[in-house]
Design a protein around this motif. Sequence first.
Motif, mmCIF file in Angstrom:
data_model
loop_
_atom_site.group_PDB
_atom_site.id
_atom_site.type_symbol
_atom_site.label_atom_id
_atom_site.label_comp_id
_atom_site.label_asym_id
_atom_site.label_seq_id
_atom_site.Cartn_x
_atom_site.Cartn_y
_atom_site.Cartn_z
ATOM 1 N N HIS A 39 -44.397 -5.697 -64.962
ATOM 2 C CA HIS A 39 -45.254 -5.259 -66.058
ATOM 3 C C HIS A 39 -46.178 -4.122 -65.624
ATOM 4 C CE1 HIS A 39 -43.820 -9.060 -67.710
ATOM 5 N NE2 HIS A 39 -44.168 -9.594 -66.555
ATOM 6 N N ALA A 40 -45.809 -3.457 -64.510
ATOM 7 C CA ALA A 40 -46.702 -2.484 -63.882
ATOM 8 C C ALA A 40 -46.943 -1.242 -64.728
ATOM 9 C CB ALA A 40 -46.148 -2.084 -62.513
ATOM 10 N N SER A 41 -46.125 -1.009 -65.758
ATOM 11 C CA SER A 41 -46.384 0.137 -66.640
ATOM 12 C C SER A 41 -47.647 -0.076 -67.467
ATOM 13 C CB SER A 41 -45.186 0.385 -67.566
ATOM 14 O OG SER A 41 -44.968 -0.736 -68.425
ATOM 15 N N LYS A 42 -48.054 -1.325 -67.623
ATOM 16 C CA LYS A 42 -49.254 -1.651 -68.395
ATOM 17 C C LYS A 42 -50.266 -2.471 -67.602
ATOM 18 C CE LYS A 42 -46.777 -1.744 -72.831
ATOM 19 N NZ LYS A 42 -46.426 -2.577 -74.022
ATOM 20 N N ALA A 43 -49.782 -3.380 -66.776
ATOM 21 C CA ALA A 43 -50.666 -4.344 -66.113
ATOM 22 C C ALA A 43 -51.007 -3.915 -64.688
ATOM 23 C CB ALA A 43 -50.010 -5.721 -66.090
ATOM 24 N N HIS A 44 -52.241 -4.146 -64.312
ATOM 25 C CA HIS A 44 -52.671 -3.929 -62.929
ATOM 26 C C HIS A 44 -53.892 -4.807 -62.675
ATOM 27 C CE1 HIS A 44 -55.921 -1.354 -64.479
ATOM 28 N NE2 HIS A 44 -54.999 -0.779 -65.243
ATOM 29 N N TRP A 45 -54.335 -4.864 -61.404
ATOM 30 C CA TRP A 45 -55.427 -5.758 -61.042
ATOM 31 C C TRP A 45 -56.706 -5.450 -61.819
ATOM 32 C CZ3 TRP A 45 -53.982 -9.936 -58.655
ATOM 33 C CH2 TRP A 45 -52.879 -9.909 -57.796
ATOM 34 N N GLY A 46 -56.848 -4.207 -62.291
ATOM 35 C CA GLY A 46 -58.062 -3.834 -62.990
ATOM 36 C C GLY A 46 -58.136 -4.284 -64.431
ATOM 37 N N ASN A 47 -56.984 -4.575 -65.057
ATOM 38 C CA ASN A 47 -57.021 -4.989 -66.461
ATOM 39 C C ASN A 47 -56.437 -6.378 -66.684
ATOM 40 O OD1 ASN A 47 -54.246 -4.638 -66.316
ATOM 41 N ND2 ASN A 47 -54.171 -2.885 -67.707
#
Length: 288
Positions: free
Chosen positions: A216-224
């Motif tokens: 899901h890295a196109s949208k999700a990351h540790w910051g969100n």
Amino acid sequence: MTSVKDLLDILILDQLSENNFEGKSEPVGSPNVFGGQVLAQAINAAYRTINNGRVLNSMHAYFLEAGNLNVSIEYQVSIMRDGGSFSVRRVTASQKGIAIFILSASFHKEEKGYDHQIKMDPNIVQPEDLMSWTDILEQFGDMLPQKTKAFLEIPRPIEFKPTVIPNPFEKKNLPPYADIWFKLKGDTSKLDLATKQKLLTYISDYNILSVAIQPHASKAHWGNLQTASLDHSMWYFRDFDLDDWMLFSLESPSTSNARGFAKGNIFTRDGKLVASIAQEGLMRPIIK
């Protein structure tokens, strides 16, 4: 913490009474207590009540509340069973009287039996050909996102070398797989099996949930994302040495309902399967 000695100073608990222990915490980049620390400290507490030479073969744990880094953690061990072959212990970790974590651990006497294991990928890139977290910080520190840079700047007793380094600026979904070499810093040549298992348990909580985020890295990351370990299970198969690089091979079969599931196997460099791990973690999108 910069060496295995520093790490063991954190993982080995003070004894308050026969089955009651106390530990302190060390930050690793999160505002809360690192899950691997609580796991390993609970294993230390459970082992301290084993007097028949049995060896840890599995553990299953639930994280109930976020741990406060500034408050000591009390570990209460309950002796559930000492049978003919297995001993079972239950450990409850508390802060200010509130349970933050529970663990069940099984210990088995040495027995002879059948033996097989899956094979490590024979084509895996060797650690000498890879960059470590330290190398990434030194070479690309000024180009990294601030949160990533701050995380990598924290001194650690472990060096990690991922076989693939995702570009944090490239918004692209990635396969739900990862292979990460790791090695402890300092002398590990004279450690007994119980100590090595505690160290391996500590390390097992690093990197594991990341693989559930990758698809899901196109949208999700540790910051969100709001993330947290929910549970953690581990099975210990064979004795091993910690004086060389070891491989943590990870995959995430599923992510759904704001939870990510990941599992992995830990191999020695020569391909011996040492342990298997499974974890489910919270992966809740932050709505702004």
